[in-house]
Design an enzyme around this catalytic site. Structure first.
Site, mmCIF file in Angstrom:
data_model
loop_
_atom_site.group_PDB
_atom_site.id
_atom_site.type_symbol
_atom_site.label_atom_id
_atom_site.label_comp_id
_atom_site.label_asym_id
_atom_site.label_seq_id
_atom_site.Cartn_x
_atom_site.Cartn_y
_atom_site.Cartn_z
ATOM 1 N NE ARG A 1 45.793 44.260 4.790
ATOM 2 C CZ ARG A 1 44.581 44.781 5.051
ATOM 3 N NH1 ARG A 1 44.567 46.207 5.650
ATOM 4 N NH2 ARG A 1 43.346 44.389 4.534
ATOM 5 C CE LYS B 1 44.492 39.247 7.018
ATOM 6 N NZ LYS B 1 43.775 38.741 6.277
ATOM 7 C CG ASP C 1 45.051 40.921 3.369
ATOM 8 O OD1 ASP C 1 44.264 40.373 3.541
ATOM 9 O OD2 ASP C 1 45.203 41.910 3.258
ATOM 10 C CB THR D 1 37.325 36.474 -2.030
ATOM 11 O OG1 THR D 1 38.310 35.986 -1.141
ATOM 12 C CG2 THR D 1 36.792 37.703 -0.875
ATOM 13 N N GLY E 1 37.418 49.991 -5.318
ATOM 14 C CA GLY E 1 38.654 49.093 -5.315
ATOM 15 C C GLY E 1 38.328 47.996 -6.280
ATOM 16 C CG LEU E 2 37.759 49.057 -9.512
ATOM 17 C CD1 LEU E 2 37.721 50.002 -10.817
ATOM 18 C CD2 LEU E 2 36.371 48.324 -9.418
ATOM 19 N N GLY F 1 37.769 42.897 -6.312
ATOM 20 C CA GLY F 1 36.881 43.919 -6.932
ATOM 21 C C GLY F 1 36.660 43.634 -8.483
ATOM 22 C CB ALA G 1 37.148 46.129 2.162
ATOM 23 C CG ASN G 2 39.595 41.481 5.858
ATOM 24 O OD1 ASN G 2 38.634 40.675 6.247
ATOM 25 N ND2 ASN G 2 40.587 41.027 5.240
#
Ligand SMILES: NC(=O)C1=CN([C@@H]2O[C@H](COP(=O)(O)OP(=O)(O)OC[C@H]3O[C@@H](n4cnc5c(N)ncnc54)[C@H](O)[C@@H]3O)[C@@H](O)[C@H]2O)C=CC1
Ligand SMILES: O=C(O)CCC(=O)C(=O)O
Length: 350
Positions: free
Chosen positions: A44, A80, A114, A146, A176-177, A181, A256-257
């Site tokens: 991320r 991660k 991510d 996902t 969240g799109l 999303g 979402a994580n």
């Protein structure tokens, strides 16, 4: 933060810090548990307010990967990484320097994309290391897989909570799109769902409105809507003591994580409101399944079978949670820990 105390408490094996003096950026790789295999987990890139926030995020995300792999029956460990930077600071040079950092672990950590990392960025890292997944022309970005997993998870929760096989006429709020999303909205729209959506990027929300007839709301209004399902598909910690009292949905199911700000307190709050919470690392494991199948060159049928098993795993978790009167979070954690313990015992016996 008391570094070693935190790492011990969360059960990490190793945390690695990297800085590039010339390009002036920092990154952290966290390896949580490798009992099931070498660590996998995406990278991320985020403009964290502080180094402590970045560390906290990578520790929580990597621990989530351990549970994610175990619940999905994927033989990899949890890891991660985070790059501390602003998205507009991202350059090919930075991605290559980061690729060399990943390469220095010699395959003990395999990474992908991510938030704020796209398939082209992974391609750039690939110039320095072969320990990356989600490459263009191979599995590609993990988001479609996902989104499919989340869609199947929603179906499982609707079956358990409402005893309904179809989604037609249900009302779903999506926060969240982005890559996941947006695709989830597509799946839901095709099944006759009425969508309520929000995104910090107003243009993106308008786009989803045009595509699927969704009603757009302001970001702060998404929690209190009169809907059946709330799908958090943005960032973590959005299920907390301020938001949970507002929620009217009876199912929470999104990609979402780390959705729960505090795993124990907030999962218990949801349970006491009668809300079925789909543990994030179970429902969003489609991306991991996708990149793992890229790594192992498996065929389409076995990949799809594994994604579809998200439905069954969630039903197992809901049933266990009800039978034992525990939260769904605890039920999924127990399932993961049993599998990890079994792998450790087998390794000792070998
Ligand atoms: N991409 C994947 O395959 C996987 C993603 N996840 C997790 O799912 C989440 C979303 O992933 P992507 O769709 O790939 O990310 P993305 O970066 O494509 O999309 C995130 C979207 O959320 C919006 N957003 C951020 N904060 C918001 C807020 N407070 N309110 C409303 N909108 C907000 C952003 O503007 C963006 O459009 C992340 O937490 C990620 O870690 C988890 C597993 C796999
Ligand atoms: O994309 C990857 O490398 C693994 C998936 C992942 O990191 C995640 O599910 O959060």
């Amino acid at each position: 933060m008391k570094l070693f105390e935190t790492v011990k408490e969360m059960g990490h094996e190793q945390v690695l810090f990297f800085q590039d003096k010339e390009l002036n950026f920092k990154a952290i790789i966290a390896l949580h548990d490798t009992s099931l295999g070498r660590a996998m987990g995406a990278t991320r890139l985020f403009p964290y307010a502080s180094e402590e926030d970045a560390l906290q995020d990578v520790l929580r995300l990597s621990r989530g990967m351990t549970y994610k792999a175990a619940c999905a029956n994927i033989p990899v460990g949890g890891g991660k990484a985070v790059i501390i930077a602003n998205p507009d600071q991202k350059t090919d040079k930075m991605l290559r320097a980061y690729g060399r950092f990943v390469d220095s672990l010699q395959g003990r950590f395999i990474t992908g994309q991510d938030v704020n990392i796209c398939p082209e960025d992974v391609q750039e890292m690939r110039r320095e290391t072969r320990y990356v997944v989600g490459l263009t022309g191979k599995a590609g970005g993990p988001a479609p897989a996902t989104a499919l997993g989340v869609f199947l998870g929603i179906q499982a929760a609707v079956f358990f909570q409402f005893n309904k096989q179809d989604l037609n006429g249900l009302r779903v709020a999506v926060q969240g799109l982005g890559n996941v999303g947006g695709k989830l909205c597509d799946y839901l729209h095709r099944r006759g769902v009425k969508l309520f959506v929000t995104d910090l990027n107003h243009n993106r929300a308008e786009e989803i409105k045009q595509l699927y007839g969704a009603k757009v709301v302001e970001p702060e209004d998404i929690y209190s809507l009169d809907v059946d399902i709330f799908a958090p598909c943005a960032m973590g910690a959005i299920l907390n003591s301020e938001t949970i009292p507002l929620i009217q949905a009876s199912i929470i199911a999104g990609c979402a994580n780390n959705q729960l700000q505090d795993e124990n307190i907030h999962s218990a709050m949801l349970k006491s409101k009668g809300i079925i919470y789909c543990p994030d690392y179970v429902i969003n494991s489609g991306g991991l399944i996708n990149v793992y199948h890229e790594l192992t060159f498996s065929d389409e049928a076995s990949y799809l079978k594994q994604i579809h098993s998200i439905y069954d795993t969630l039903l197992e978790i809901f049933t266990k949670s009800k039978a034992e009167n525990i939260t769904t979070q605890d039920a999924s954690k127990r399932l993961a820990e049993e599998r990890i313990l079994k792998a450790r015992k087998l390794a000792i016996a070998a």
